[in-house]
Design an enzyme around this catalytic site. Sequence first.
Site, short mmCIF file in Angstrom:
data_model
loop_
_atom_site.label_atom_id
_atom_site.label_comp_id
_atom_site.label_asym_id
_atom_site.label_seq_id
_atom_site.Cartn_x
_atom_site.Cartn_y
_atom_site.Cartn_z
N MET A 178 0.81 -1.20 0.00
CA MET A 178 0.00 0.00 0.00
C MET A 178 0.84 1.25 0.00
SD MET A 178 -1.44 -0.09 3.84
CE MET A 178 -0.56 -1.14 4.96
N PRO A 179 1.74 1.32 -0.93
CA PRO A 179 2.52 2.56 -0.97
C PRO A 179 1.73 3.70 -1.58
CG PRO A 179 3.20 1.13 -2.73
CD PRO A 179 2.19 0.36 -1.94
#
Length: 134
Positions: A1-2
Amino acid sequence: MPMSRVSLLKGKSPEYLQALSDALHQALVEAYEVPLKDRFQIIHQHEVNELVFDRNYLSHQGKPRSDDFVLIQITAGRQRSAATKAAFYRRLAELLGLSPGIRAEDVLVIINTTAAEDWSFSGGVMYDGVARYE
């Protein structure tokens, strides 16, 4: 989940920005353990006086940075190993070199890591660290 923020000087074409975005995402998927659908990016184009950088400080192989300099800040939801980060940096520089043609010395990357509970992807719900797709 960057979540990635990309800063560069103004004047690049939509095609250039798309290639930059695609290369960043491909490197994240291939080398940083990011799922294919996990793509969140903000691209900021700045006036010359709004993006200040030293052209020589710790630059790759002592080559000065150019006006194609790009600063990529990544906020990630979990820690990766140093080996994974190193592989990501190499792959990113390689892909950006292929398209849109950014030289390795013009790529600066900063990764910050947060905890899963620091994220809410939607609905006001705190992320619990379990990826749910579909």
